[in-house]
Design an enzyme around this catalytic site. Structure first.
Site, PDB file in Angstrom:
ATOM      1  N   GLU A   1       0.728  -1.142  -0.056  1.00  0.00           N
ATOM      2  CA  GLU A   1      -0.153  -0.013  -0.036  1.00  0.00           C
ATOM      3  C   GLU A   1       0.862   1.143  -0.062  1.00  0.00           C
ATOM      4  O   GLU A   1       1.868   1.404   0.663  1.00  0.00           O
ATOM      5  CB  GLU A   1      -0.882  -0.030   1.243  1.00  0.00           C
ATOM      6  CG  GLU A   1      -1.831   1.197   1.341  1.00  0.00           C
ATOM      7  CD  GLU A   1      -2.765   1.179   2.856  1.00  0.00           C
ATOM      8  OE1 GLU A   1      -3.641   1.907   2.705  1.00  0.00           O
ATOM      9  OE2 GLU A   1      -2.277   0.476   3.688  1.00  0.00           O
TER      10      GLU A   1
ATOM     11  N   CYS B   1      -5.775  -2.663   2.570  1.00  0.00           N
ATOM     12  CA  CYS B   1      -5.172  -2.658   3.989  1.00  0.00           C
ATOM     13  C   CYS B   1      -6.693  -3.148   5.130  1.00  0.00           C
ATOM     14  O   CYS B   1      -6.788  -4.150   5.184  1.00  0.00           O
ATOM     15  CB  CYS B   1      -4.607  -1.317   4.383  1.00  0.00           C
ATOM     16  SG  CYS B   1      -3.467  -1.761   6.041  1.00  0.00           S
TER      17      CYS B   1
ATOM     18  N   LYS C   1     -10.483   2.977  -1.462  1.00  0.00           N
ATOM     19  CA  LYS C   1     -10.798   2.118  -0.153  1.00  0.00           C
ATOM     20  C   LYS C   1     -11.944   2.561   0.535  1.00  0.00           C
ATOM     21  O   LYS C   1     -12.432   3.589   0.843  1.00  0.00           O
ATOM     22  CB  LYS C   1      -9.474   2.480   0.721  1.00  0.00           C
ATOM     23  CG  LYS C   1      -9.277   1.822   1.870  1.00  0.00           C
ATOM     24  CD  LYS C   1      -7.951   2.018   2.587  1.00  0.00           C
ATOM     25  CE  LYS C   1      -7.686   1.342   3.878  1.00  0.00           C
ATOM     26  NZ  LYS C   1      -6.390   1.670   4.316  1.00  0.00           N
TER      27      LYS C   1
END
Length: 287
Positions: free
Chosen positions: A44, A154, A117
């Site tokens: 990431e 993540c 995200k």
């Protein structure tokens, strides 16, 4: 003839210079491609240090529109040259909005689009809500040259709902670019094992390979614990890196075998979505 898929995860530390970080990842991608990797996952936000530990407005200057982002352009050229798929994690700017995003670059160098995200953490050492809006793309899967791929970023990796949605959308494999390490508020708390277990659960419950790429090294006292890995559809770890090494790990899967196993286990046959209404309500209905 089998339809084989070879996945590699990259693990590295990163400095302040974006050009040097892109070059470092490019070198690892070349090395993994030389060993046969077809889908290659960097960590990431690999363009620099993980800047979300604190709230500093000057970090916003690092964001760029996804189609013009320096890392996306570099990885597109590299993907085209090597014939590999690269999910590229970036800090994205769209007008006045900022996102933690992933651009899927196919093996011909074409950027297939962006995923933003969905789950944004907010806590000591991970103050992402200051920088990023919650993603507005919904979960996405990508038809690439080497199969249908789902990618979370993540914090997304901790949520079984995200993995299941991507599986329902037809993903054959789940990938998670990551930046995670020590917890500043509690140095004795080591989440490396549970981090891995959470994703291995997704592999088992969705009967598909799962891979995660993390960073390593100390960044202003926050130590990223690596342990990047690739698990198969049974949850067995097929390849991994340790807590400090820089490099890549790779594993090969027979897509037809995995598809048959997924059908045979019956998780998708025996689902009861008529009973799952509480999952989409913020407060469960009373019994």
């Amino acid at each position: 003839m089998t339809r084989e898929l070879t996945i590699a995860v990259l693990q590295s530390s990163f400095g302040e210079a974006i050009g040097a970080n892109i070059d470092r990842i490019s070198g690892l991608i070349r090395a993994a491609a030389l060993k046969g990797a077809q889908v290659i996952l960097p960590p990431e936000l690999f363009q620099g240090p993980y800047f979300c530990k604190t709230q500093q407005e000057d970090h916003f200057a690092a964001a760029a529109p996804w189609s013009q982002h320096r890392a996306v352009l570099a990885m597109s050229d590299l993907a085209r040259e090597l014939g590999v798929v690269i999910p590229v994690s970036i800090f994205e700017k769209e007008g006045p909005h900022y996102f933690n995003s992933m651009v899927m670059v196919d093996a011909d160098g074409k950027a297939l689009g962006v995923y933003r995200k969905s789950h944004i953490p907010d806590g000591p050492g991970y103050q992402e809500k200051y920088y990023f809006r919650p993603g507005d793309t919904g979960f996405r899967v990508w038809d690439t040259s080497f199969g249908r791929i789902g990618v979370g970023i993540c914090w997304d990796q901790w949520f079984p709902e995200a993995a299941r949605v991507m599986a329902l959308m037809g993903a054959e494999v789940l990938l998670y670019p990551t930046a995670i390490g020590t917890e500043p508020q509690d140095p004795s708390l080591d989440t490396a094992a549970r981090w891995r277990r959470a994703m291995i659960g997704h592999a088992v419950s969705n009967v598909m390979p799962v891979a995660a790429a993390n960073r390593v090294g100390s960044e202003d006292g926050q130590v990223f614990y690596g342990t990047s890995f690739i698990a198969d559809e049974t949850g067995e770890v097929r390849a991994e890196l340790d807590r400090t090494e820089e490099g890549f790990a790779l594993a090969t899967f027979d897509r037809d075998h995995v598809e048959r196993a997924r059908a045979a286990w019956g998780f998708f046959r025996d689902r009861r979505p008529d009973l799952y209404g509480s999952l989409v309500r913020s407060v469960p209905a009373e019994a």
